[in-house]
Design a protein around this motif. Structure first.
Motif, PDB file in Angstrom:
ATOM      1  N   THR A 148       4.712  14.718  15.779  1.00 41.05           N
ATOM      2  CA  THR A 148       4.686  13.343  16.286  1.00 41.05           C
ATOM      3  C   THR A 148       3.424  13.053  17.073  1.00 41.05           C
ATOM      4  N   VAL A 149       3.048  13.979  17.953  1.00 42.29           N
ATOM      5  CA  VAL A 149       1.899  13.705  18.821  1.00 42.29           C
ATOM      6  C   VAL A 149       0.569  14.047  18.166  1.00 42.29           C
ATOM      7  N   SER A 150       0.593  14.752  17.029  1.00 36.69           N
ATOM      8  CA  SER A 150      -0.671  15.138  16.393  1.00 36.69           C
ATOM      9  C   SER A 150      -1.486  13.920  15.975  1.00 36.69           C
ATOM     10  N   SER A 151      -0.797  12.815  15.670  1.00 31.32           N
ATOM     11  CA  SER A 151      -1.506  11.613  15.225  1.00 31.32           C
ATOM     12  C   SER A 151      -1.804  10.645  16.366  1.00 31.32           C
ATOM     13  N   VAL A 152      -1.431  11.028  17.590  1.00 32.20           N
ATOM     14  CA  VAL A 152      -1.615  10.128  18.727  1.00 32.20           C
ATOM     15  C   VAL A 152      -3.071  10.146  19.177  1.00 32.20           C
ATOM     16  N   ARG A 153      -3.631   8.967  19.367  1.00 31.99           N
ATOM     17  CA  ARG A 153      -4.994   8.853  19.902  1.00 31.99           C
ATOM     18  C   ARG A 153      -4.907   8.374  21.344  1.00 31.99           C
ATOM     19  N   PHE A 154      -5.668   9.005  22.203  1.00 33.71           N
ATOM     20  CA  PHE A 154      -5.672   8.613  23.611  1.00 33.71           C
ATOM     21  C   PHE A 154      -6.953   7.844  23.919  1.00 33.71           C
ATOM     22  N   ASP A 155      -6.880   6.525  23.712  1.00 33.61           N
ATOM     23  CA  ASP A 155      -8.025   5.692  24.031  1.00 33.61           C
ATOM     24  C   ASP A 155      -7.777   4.873  25.297  1.00 33.61           C
ATOM     25  N   ARG A 156      -6.687   5.192  25.993  1.00 35.16           N
ATOM     26  CA  ARG A 156      -6.384   4.533  27.261  1.00 35.16           C
ATOM     27  C   ARG A 156      -5.570   5.511  28.106  1.00 35.16           C
ATOM     28  N   PRO A 157      -5.521   5.301  29.418  1.00 29.92           N
ATOM     29  CA  PRO A 157      -4.785   6.246  30.273  1.00 29.92           C
ATOM     30  C   PRO A 157      -3.315   6.338  29.890  1.00 29.92           C
ATOM     31  N   GLY A 158      -2.743   7.533  30.015  1.00 29.68           N
ATOM     32  CA  GLY A 158      -1.325   7.708  29.744  1.00 29.68           C
ATOM     33  C   GLY A 158      -0.471   7.152  30.869  1.00 29.68           C
ATOM     34  N   ASP A 159       0.824   7.185  30.645  1.00 27.39           N
ATOM     35  CA  ASP A 159       1.781   6.631  31.598  1.00 27.39           C
ATOM     36  C   ASP A 159       2.236   7.723  32.558  1.00 27.39           C
ATOM     37  N   VAL A 160       1.779   7.638  33.806  1.00 24.43           N
ATOM     38  CA  VAL A 160       2.131   8.648  34.804  1.00 24.43           C
ATOM     39  C   VAL A 160       3.637   8.687  35.015  1.00 24.43           C
ATOM     40  N   ALA A 161       4.287   7.523  35.007  1.00 23.21           N
ATOM     41  CA  ALA A 161       5.735   7.470  35.243  1.00 23.21           C
ATOM     42  C   ALA A 161       6.496   8.282  34.204  1.00 23.21           C
ATOM     43  N   THR A 162       6.049   8.244  32.950  1.00 21.22           N
ATOM     44  CA  THR A 162       6.711   9.019  31.894  1.00 21.22           C
ATOM     45  C   THR A 162       6.534  10.513  32.135  1.00 21.22           C
ATOM     46  N   VAL A 163       5.338  10.913  32.510  1.00 18.45           N
ATOM     47  CA  VAL A 163       5.084  12.332  32.817  1.00 18.45           C
ATOM     48  C   VAL A 163       5.994  12.793  33.954  1.00 18.45           C
TER      49      VAL A 163
END
Length: 381
Positions: A148-163
């Motif tokens: 699932t995450v292999s195709s994820v691109r991080f072009d913006r900051p992630g969600d700290v609340a989810t972490v």
């Protein structure tokens, strides 16, 4: 074998492979293979540069797998890019991995499993034992999460609340199997706090430390639960309490209040009281008011009803409880406690027995059953 060292190096090694061009799933598999190799080799031949050794071993594992893959023609040029040997780079890309492993597209259980493996460095077997599921089941869960995450691109900051939610889920699992998940969650949250200056990260770390400080007093020698009011406060870890309060105060000073800071403030008021009778319940109610305002959580409202019962009397607590959904977990147990405080042992005993039937685990069920038996015995004498 220095297992804590291996775990601490895992996220850095994984991210370095990804930066070199490996896909996340393939890189994670290669790192796990390198860790297995380290466990086999290091006891007899410890490396001078453990991180560099792991990077080299993992990169070679990745290249071996890439060459054997159906797409090896596309990937073979990666072999030409292997860097010269030397000290490992010091960059810490842990934050990127936290965001990736806690991606919103993953279910909470998959996010937890992937975080424990990719960031925590635990093996699939260890994670499966901790969650009391077959290793094959956990392997499938982790494989699906990696795809699932292999195709994820991080072009913006992630969600700290989810972490933070993922780390809190890990912490609340406590201990099972051969892995202490509460301690593991604290270790991972410490590392996150070192990578990002965020008051809610600090709030969660403080909350974990304050709860963990009471761990030794939470159970009797026979495994029975010991309620907070009955705990031997001499067994609380004062160093952890002091550290948690210091971290919390620094976070609160930033004036960006969040739910974990509010929960930590409540835990700090409990930890700061020399005896149960000295607990500042009025302040605790005020903090629960803040928590309800921030989250509108039914669980926070339920805990607030208990605090109101302590601050303003059991009738006030029962009035606050009456406004809540009766199907909430622990609602019946709270009602039993407040009715007992209000001098109604018959109703309390009945409700304790009902609550025992709904208890989520054996320890809680046994505790509630004992409470009902205690009151019934008292009424019969």
């Amino acid at each position: 074998m220095n297992e804590p060292l291996l775990r601490s190096l895992t996220p850095d090694v994984l991210q370095i492979l990804v930066r070199r061009g490996a896909g996340f799933a393939a890189a994670e598999d290669a790192v796990q293979d390198a860790l297995v190799e380290a466990v086999r080799v290091w006891p007899d031949d410890p490396p001078r540069d453990p991180k560099g050794w792991l990077i080299t071993a993992a990169w070679r594992k990745f290249l071996d797998a890439a060459r054997a893959d159906a797409a090896r023609h596309r990937r073979e040029d990666l072999a030409d890019r292997e860097p010269p040997p030397g000290p490992a780079p010091a960059a810490d890309d842990t934050l990127w991995l936290y965001f990736l492993c806690a991606h919103p597209s993953l279910t909470p259980s998959s996010a937890v499993a992937l975080t424990l493996r990719a960031v925590g460095g635990l093996t699939t077997r260890q994670i499966a034992l901790a969650y009391l599921v077959p290793e094959a089941t956990m392997a499938q869960r982790i494989s699906r999460a990696k795809r699932t995450v292999s195709s994820v691109r991080f072009d913006r900051p992630g969600d700290v609340a989810t972490v933070l939610r993922v780390l809190y889920l890990v912490f609340n699992e406590g201990y099972s199997g051969d892995v202490d998940l509460s301690a593991e969650a604290i270790r991972l949250t410490r590392r996150l706090a070192a990578a990002i200056d965020h008051p809610e990260v600090a709030g969660l770390l403080a909350l974990m430390l304050l709860h963990h400080a009471r761990r030794a007093a939470r159970t009797a020698p026979d495994g029975a639960l010991v309620p907070l009011v009955e705990q031997d406060r001499g067994r609380w870890d004062t160093a952890l309490i002091a550290e948690g309060i210091d971290i919390l105060q620094a976070a609160l000073a930033l004036d960006r209040l969040g739910e974990y800071q509010a929960q930590a403030a409540i835990a700090a008021l409990h930890a700061d009281a020399p005896t149960a009778a000295d607990t500042d319940w009025v302040q605790i109610v005020e903090w629960y008011d803040e928590l309800v305002r921030l989250t509108d959580s039914p669980v926070a409202r339920l805990n607030r009803a208990v605090a109101v019962g302590e601050a303003d009397g059991p009738r006030a607590g029962l009035a606050a409880l009456a406004a809540l959904d009766h199907t909430l977990p622990r609602h019946t147990a709270v009602a039993a406690y407040l009715h007992e405080r209000d001098g109604d042992p018959a109703t309390a005993a009945r409700l304790y027995a009902e609550a025992a039937e709904k208890a989520p685990n054996l320890a809680e069920r046994a505790h509630l059953t004992r409470q009902a038996a205690r009151l019934n015995t008292g009424m019969n004498h």
